[in-house]
Structure formats: C-alpha cells, structure tokens
Design a protein around this motif. Structure first.
Motif, PDB file in Angstrom:
ATOM      1  N   GLN A   1       0.832  -1.202   0.000  1.00  0.00           N
ATOM      2  CA  GLN A   1       0.000   0.000   0.000  1.00  0.00           C
ATOM      3  C   GLN A   1       0.869   1.256   0.000  1.00  0.00           C
ATOM      4  OE1 GLN A   1      -2.676  -0.981   3.469  1.00  0.00           O
ATOM      5  NE2 GLN A   1      -4.257  -0.371   2.010  1.00  0.00           N
ATOM      6  N   THR A   2       0.399   2.272  -0.702  1.00  0.00           N
ATOM      7  CA  THR A   2       1.118   3.556  -0.751  1.00  0.00           C
ATOM      8  C   THR A   2       0.241   4.647  -0.161  1.00  0.00           C
ATOM      9  OG1 THR A   2       0.288   3.972  -2.993  1.00  0.00           O
ATOM     10  CG2 THR A   2       2.435   2.904  -2.789  1.00  0.00           C
ATOM     11  N   ASP A   3       0.895   5.628   0.459  1.00  0.00           N
ATOM     12  CA  ASP A   3       0.135   6.745   1.013  1.00  0.00           C
ATOM     13  C   ASP A   3      -0.064   7.819  -0.048  1.00  0.00           C
ATOM     14  OD1 ASP A   3       2.572   7.995   0.751  1.00  0.00           O
ATOM     15  OD2 ASP A   3       2.994   8.067   2.899  1.00  0.00           O
ATOM     16  N   GLY A   4      -0.519   8.988   0.372  1.00  0.00           N
ATOM     17  CA  GLY A   4      -0.796  10.058  -0.573  1.00  0.00           C
ATOM     18  C   GLY A   4       0.414  10.545  -1.338  1.00  0.00           C
ATOM     19  N   THR A   5       1.596  10.317  -0.794  1.00  0.00           N
ATOM     20  CA  THR A   5       2.832  10.759  -1.475  1.00  0.00           C
ATOM     21  C   THR A   5       3.533   9.607  -2.190  1.00  0.00           C
ATOM     22  OG1 THR A   5       4.131  10.422   0.546  1.00  0.00           O
ATOM     23  CG2 THR A   5       3.146  12.611   0.201  1.00  0.00           C
ATOM     24  N   GLY A   6       2.892   8.432  -2.211  1.00  0.00           N
ATOM     25  CA  GLY A   6       3.477   7.294  -2.909  1.00  0.00           C
ATOM     26  C   GLY A   6       4.418   6.450  -2.083  1.00  0.00           C
ATOM     27  N   ARG A   7       4.501   6.674  -0.781  1.00  0.00           N
ATOM     28  CA  ARG A   7       5.411   5.913   0.069  1.00  0.00           C
ATOM     29  C   ARG A   7       4.748   4.633   0.558  1.00  0.00           C
ATOM     30  NH1 ARG A   7       7.107   9.902   4.765  1.00  0.00           N
ATOM     31  NH2 ARG A   7       4.804  10.015   4.822  1.00  0.00           N
ATOM     32  N   THR A   8       5.490   3.546   0.518  1.00  0.00           N
ATOM     33  CA  THR A   8       5.036   2.289   1.100  1.00  0.00           C
ATOM     34  C   THR A   8       5.408   2.276   2.583  1.00  0.00           C
ATOM     35  OG1 THR A   8       7.090   1.102   0.667  1.00  0.00           O
ATOM     36  CG2 THR A   8       5.442   1.149  -1.107  1.00  0.00           C
ATOM     37  N   PRO A   9       4.861   1.363   3.368  1.00  0.00           N
ATOM     38  CA  PRO A   9       5.247   1.296   4.789  1.00  0.00           C
ATOM     39  C   PRO A   9       6.748   1.088   4.987  1.00  0.00           C
ATOM     40  CG  PRO A   9       3.229   0.063   4.442  1.00  0.00           C
ATOM     41  CD  PRO A   9       3.709   0.480   3.086  1.00  0.00           C
ATOM     42  N   LEU A  10       7.380   0.341   4.094  1.00  0.00           N
ATOM     43  CA  LEU A  10       8.820   0.108   4.247  1.00  0.00           C
ATOM     44  C   LEU A  10       9.621   1.376   4.036  1.00  0.00           C
ATOM     45  CD1 LEU A  10       9.212  -3.328   2.431  1.00  0.00           C
ATOM     46  CD2 LEU A  10       9.075  -2.879   4.894  1.00  0.00           C
ATOM     47  N   ASP A  11       9.088   2.317   3.271  1.00  0.00           N
ATOM     48  CA  ASP A  11       9.791   3.581   3.048  1.00  0.00           C
ATOM     49  C   ASP A  11       9.857   4.432   4.310  1.00  0.00           C
ATOM     50  OD1 ASP A  11      10.193   2.965   0.367  1.00  0.00           O
ATOM     51  OD2 ASP A  11       8.307   3.904  -0.257  1.00  0.00           O
ATOM     52  N   LEU A  12       9.054   4.099   5.290  1.00  0.00           N
ATOM     53  CA  LEU A  12       9.039   4.863   6.536  1.00  0.00           C
ATOM     54  C   LEU A  12      10.056   4.348   7.544  1.00  0.00           C
ATOM     55  CD1 LEU A  12       5.142   5.083   6.995  1.00  0.00           C
ATOM     56  CD2 LEU A  12       6.651   6.759   5.910  1.00  0.00           C
ATOM     57  N   LEU A  13      10.787   3.274   7.215  1.00  0.00           N
ATOM     58  CA  LEU A  13      11.725   2.647   8.141  1.00  0.00           C
ATOM     59  C   LEU A  13      13.135   2.664   7.567  1.00  0.00           C
ATOM     60  CD1 LEU A  13       9.632  -0.521   9.071  1.00  0.00           C
ATOM     61  CD2 LEU A  13       9.882   1.558  10.452  1.00  0.00           C
ATOM     62  N   SER A  14      14.082   2.521   8.464  1.00  0.00           N
ATOM     63  CA  SER A  14      15.467   2.368   8.036  1.00  0.00           C
ATOM     64  C   SER A  14      15.673   0.935   7.559  1.00  0.00           C
ATOM     65  CB  SER A  14      16.413   2.675   9.201  1.00  0.00           C
ATOM     66  OG  SER A  14      16.202   1.747  10.254  1.00  0.00           O
ATOM     67  N   PRO A  15      16.678   0.693   6.716  1.00  0.00           N
ATOM     68  CA  PRO A  15      16.905  -0.675   6.211  1.00  0.00           C
ATOM     69  C   PRO A  15      17.059  -1.710   7.308  1.00  0.00           C
ATOM     70  CG  PRO A  15      18.194   0.909   4.961  1.00  0.00           C
ATOM     71  CD  PRO A  15      17.588   1.677   6.098  1.00  0.00           C
TER      72      PRO A  15
END
Length: 618
Positions: A460-474
């Motif tokens: 799933q992507t938010d309004g800016t196109g980010r997936t949940p994994l994009d919100l975390l560090s590797p």
C-alpha cells in the motif's frame, strides 16, 4: 344469450365483433368472467375468453386511446362480484395461483387445474397490459385523441398507476399494493424451493418478478425527472422491505431470484440489500455508507471470505445475545477475557453510557476508547450484537486507525481478534492503519497488523506514494518482513478452506450482479472515454485530478453527489489497476471452481484491466 345461460354462444358472438374502436359492452364481459370463475365453464370457453381479452388489447390498447377506454378496462378487470378495482382482483388471482385462501371471496376449491390455468392466463394478461403501458411511457407513444406525448397527468391516469397507488400514496414507491405484491413474491419464492412441494410455482415466480419490475420502472420513470432523491429513497425502502420479508429464505434461492430481475435499477438495490442482509445473518458487518465501487471491493469482498468459511448447515442466530468471550494478545502472552453484557449492566454501568453518541468529530465511544487504550470498554462494545467495528468518524477514521495512531496495543489486538475482524487496508487520504502505526513509532502494532493480514499491506502507498517500508530504516525492515511472512503463512492455511460452497456461490452471484448492475446504472469511466480530445474529456480530467490530488481537495465544494461518486469510483478504479483490494481475496476463493465465483473473479479482473487502461492513457 347470457341471461338464458348460453355463455359459449355469447362469447363467440363477442369474439367476432372486436375491432379497433369497437368495444363490447363491459357488463357482458363481466358476466362472462363471473361464469368462468365459478369453476363449471368448459376448457374451450376459458380458452376463448382469453383470446377475446388479448384481441381486445391488440385492437384497443388503453395507452393509445382516450380516458373512456381506460375506464372501460378498469371496469372489466376487477372482481365481477366484489367490484373493488383492478388490484384486489389481481391479488385474488395471484393468491389463487399460490393456493392461498386470502382471496376477496371464496373461489371453488380444492384448486381446479382448468381454473388454475385460467387465472395464470389472466395474470399474464395483466402483465402484458402493464408492460404495454410502460413501453409507451418509455418511448413517448402514450397519446390522446388530440395529440401525443407523455404528461405527468396522463401517466398518473394509467391503469398501472391506478391499480398500485391510491391518490394519497403516489409520492411513495412502497404503497400498500406494492408491499403486498412483494410479500406474495417472497411467498412464491419460498414455496418454489420447499422440499416436498409439487413445484407448481416456478412460472409464478418469473411472472411476479416481471410484474414487480414493471411496477417499479413505471413509478421511477414517472418521478425521476421531478425528484431523483425520492426515487432513490423509494428503491432503497422497497429493497430493505424485501430483505426483511425474505430472511427465512435460502441465500441460494434469493441469489437465483436476483438473476431473474429484468430491471437494472431494481436488481441493483435488491442485490445490495440481500447481500448486506446475508452478511448480517452470518456475523459480518459491511457498513451503512452509500453504495459505491469502493464499498464493494473494500467491504463486500472480505465479507465474501466470511461467507465461504461459514460452517455448512449452520444458521447463526440473528436475535440479540448477551454473552461474549474475546481473547486478546498482550506482551505477556495470550489472555482470555470473558465479558458479560446484559440489559441491567447497560442501564446501571457507567462504562457504556453514551454508546450511540458521537462528538463534534463524529467519534463514537468505540473510537474514544481506542484512543485511550481502554480495552475493557472496547471488549464490552464488541460484545454487543450489531456492533460495526469499521464505523467511521466525520473524517473517515475507523477505531482501528485511532488505536494504531495512539499506540493502543491491547485495543488493536482486541479489534483484530473480533469476528468479523476490521478492515485493515482501509485508507484515509492514503493513510492506512499500518502507515499510522509506523509514522507514530508503534512498531509492535505494525507487526501485529502484518501477522494478521500478510505482506499485502506492505504494497500500500500513502498520498505521497510511500510504502510502509519507506518509513523505516533498512535495519528495521527485516522485522516487518518476518511478520509479513508469518501473516502470509497463516493466510495460506486459512485461504485454502471453503467450508460452505453454496453460500459462497450465492454471495458471488449477488456481488457479481451487483457490480455489473452498478456499472450499467451508475456508469464507470473507461479508456474509451479518453479518446478524441483527451485534454477536455471528463474521463481524462477525473483521472488526472485524482492522480495528482486527494479526493477531498478535488471534490471540495461539489454539491452534486453523482459527480462526487463518479470521482470516487474513478479513484477506486485506478487503485484496482495498481493491484489494490484484490489481494484480500483469499487463494481458496480464487481457486474455487464454482461457476458463479469464477464469474465474479472475471469481473474483478476486468475492473483491474480497466483501471490499468485508464492509468496508461494519461
């Protein structure tokens, strides 16, 4: 001849004298009809009487004649003894065909085959007459002697309108006659599929469905240009009335009945009401917001999974129950909590006061309890019958959103273990419960969501196109991957089970016809609408708007709800093209070989393809 008892000879004389503009005396036909209903008339007389009536309809159709001809038909088409009007006579005909005793006066019994066939032919005659009036109103062929064209007064003076609505009922679709017709249809449907019956009603069900469709279409066309909201309310009231009357009828039978409905607008509301009622009977809530494409794929598809796993041969009770047991998961392990809720506790206890009240933001008590991590209150609310776990506040946030946003771990666990579970992939401006949990640093809740719904949430992507994994560090992503794998494994074990194939097939039939009727009645954008001058086409503008801006920003200030709905459907179609929503269809349902389920899967794939085409045309 009639006075001397020579009915056959009198009928032959009348049959040879029916021509355009020439009507046999109404009292003569009434007397012959009374003789036919006594049960002593020979078959040749009954057959010849029907021929006279049809010839009369062909040579002197009431919709192409002055009001005197309409009054003539109204005088003939009523009970020759009671003379109470067309509807009581029509009700008597249907009741006799269904072997009911509730006729306007006693008819010869037990049911005589010849007389039964005669009444079925009369019912078919009524249907032909009403179909002719509907066709004439639809095509504008309803004329007077001194002109042509449809007027409100003319349609109101039709035989159909006068049969089903009194002067005081014409502003509502659900008149007393329409209610009774609906009840008779439910009775015929139930008898048609009752074991041990001699199966005399299949044709009756088809005829009554056609008759109800004609009645609904005529009323809707008469009122639609004047008041569209009145028409929508009337259709919804009729559908809800039918759903309540048919609660004891098998879901398979109701699904087959929906397929037979020729009116698209009637099929749409009936399929929706029956599907929601079916979900309620099997402990699945689908929300009460207006019907839309998003509601169908976001709420109705998960409900289909509940139907598939409903134990065969078991019908869940629909009456209230005051005992519930819910288990919740905490950091210390699994804790089982039994909550007893009864009327006295609701009256005396302070915990659940204001259960049905909402604050200025539209938040219910369940919303507020989830924000404060008041798990005992949450458990008591979930134990109440009819609790909507997916209820939204004014901004669209669900209790699960609030619990994830505020770090209410115990409340999230209680919600996920509730049956039916909440919708975990719902988004508000692109924000899903998983996004909410990660943005606010609640990684334990994020793991819980992934173990419940699997890796589909990670796409799933938010309004800016980010997936949940994009919100975390590797370094933090591995933990989420592991939780997602646990969830996928649990879903695979669960997904292979279809415990109730007939119920799944019935739900698939309803949902397939619901989506199909929705497309025909409401309209959905397609890539063909983007051809030509794309920059100025409505479809291109809608797609471009929802791809660049949030739906709330685009529709801000719009007053036409049809335009708002079309915009929402466009956004949902684009999301389907990106693979959203379809991931919640279990593998067991996808691999089901049921004919109706396969048909539904084809419809969903077609919607996905249309969404891809829309996105590609920009």
């Amino acid at each position: 001849m009639i006075e001397c008892g020579f009915f056959i000879e009198a009928l032959d004389s009348i049959r040879s004298a029916v021509f355009p503009g020439l009507l046999p005396p109404a009292p003569h036909l009434v007397a012959l009809l009374e003789y036919a209903q006594q049960g002593n008339a020979p078959s040749v007389f009954l057959r010849n009487f029907q021929q006279v009536m049809y010839r009369l309809l062909i040579t002197n159709p009431p919709w192409l004649a002055p009001n005197t001809v309409k009054k003539y038909y109204a005088q003939v088409l009523q009970c020759p003894r009671c003379k109470a009007g067309p509807w009581p006579f029509l009700e008597t005909i249907i009741s006799y065909c269904l072997s009911r005793d509730d006729t306007c006066h006693p008819l010869p019994g037990p049911v005589l085959p010849a007389l039964l066939h005669f009444h079925r032919d009369l019912l078919a005659f009524f249907l032909k007459l009403f179909q002719g009036e509907l066709h004439s109103v639809t095509t504008g062929e309803y004329v007077l002697l001194h002109g042509s064209g449809v007027s409100q007064a003319l349609a109101s003076g039709s035989l159909l309108y006068g049969s089903f609505w009194t002067v005081w009922e014409r502003s509502t679709l659900l008149s007393s006659a329409v209610k009774r017709l609906t009840q008779l249809l439910v009775q015929a449907t139930a008898e048609d599929y009752t074991e041990g019956e001699d199966k005399r009603t299949p044709l009756m069900v088809d005829t009554l469905v056609d008759l109800l469709s004609v009645v609904v279409e005529f009323w809707c066309q008469h009122h639609y240009k004047l008041n569209q909201h009145l028409v929508e309310k009337g259709l919804n009231d009729l559908a809800e009335h039918f759903a309540v009357l048919s609660q004891d009828v098998s879901a398979v039978v109701l699904a087959e009945l929906v397929v037979k409905i020729p009116s698209t607008r009637l099929k749409l509301v009936m399929a929706d009401a029956i599907f929601r009622n079916l979900c309620c009977r099997n402990a699945s809530t689908v929300g009460d917001e207006p019907l839309s494409l998003k509601k169908m794929v976001l709420y109705y598809l998960p409900a289909l999974e509940t139907l598939a796993q409903s134990p065969s041969g078991i019908r869940l009770r629909t009456e209230p129950t005051f005992h519930s047991s819910t288990s919740i998961s905490t950091d210390c392990g699994i804790q089982s909590t039994s909550v007893r809720v009864n009327e006295s506790s609701l009256e005396k206890g302070n915990t659940l006061r204001g259960l049905n009240r909402v604050n200025a933001a539209g938040e219910t008590l369940l919303h507020r309890a989830c924000k404060r991590n008041q798990v005992e209150t949450v458990l008591q609310i979930l134990a109440l019958p009819g609790t909507d776990v997916n209820i939204k506040d004014h901004a669209g946030w669900t209790p699960l959103h609030e619990a994830c946003n505020h770090g209410s771990t115990s409340c999230v666990a209680a919600l996920l273990r509730h049956y039916p579970p909440p919708v975990v992939n719902n988004q508000v401006d692109g924000v899903s419960p998983l996004h909410d949990a990660l943005v606010n640093g609640h990684k334990d809740i994020a793991k819980m969501l992934l173990e419940h719904a699997g890796s589909a949430l990670l796409r799933q992507t938010d309004g800016t196109g980010r997936t949940p994994l994009d919100l975390l560090s590797p370094s933090q992503r591995d933990e989420l991957f592991h939780s997602a794998q646990v969830g996928d494994s649990a879903l695979r074990k669960k997904a292979t089970r279809v415990l109730n194939l007939p119920l799944l097939e019935a739900g698939s039939t309803l949902l397939a016809h619901l989506i199909f009727s929705y497309q025909l009645e409401k309209g959905l954008p397609c890539h063909n609408q983007l051809s030509g001058d794309k920059a100025h086409s409505l479809g291109h503008r809608l797609v471009r708007a929802v791809k660049k801006h949030s739906l709330q920003n685009v529709a801000s200030g719009w007053t036409d709800q049809r335009a708002v709905r079309l915009l929402e459907d466009t956004k949902t179609l684009l999301e389907l093209g990106r693979g959203c929503y379809l991931g919640q269809v279990s593998q067991g349902i996808k691999e089901c070989k049921g004919e109706n389920t396969l048909f539904l899967m084809e419809i969903l794939e077609d919607l996905k393809w249309r969404g891809e085409e829309l996105a590609a045309d920009l």
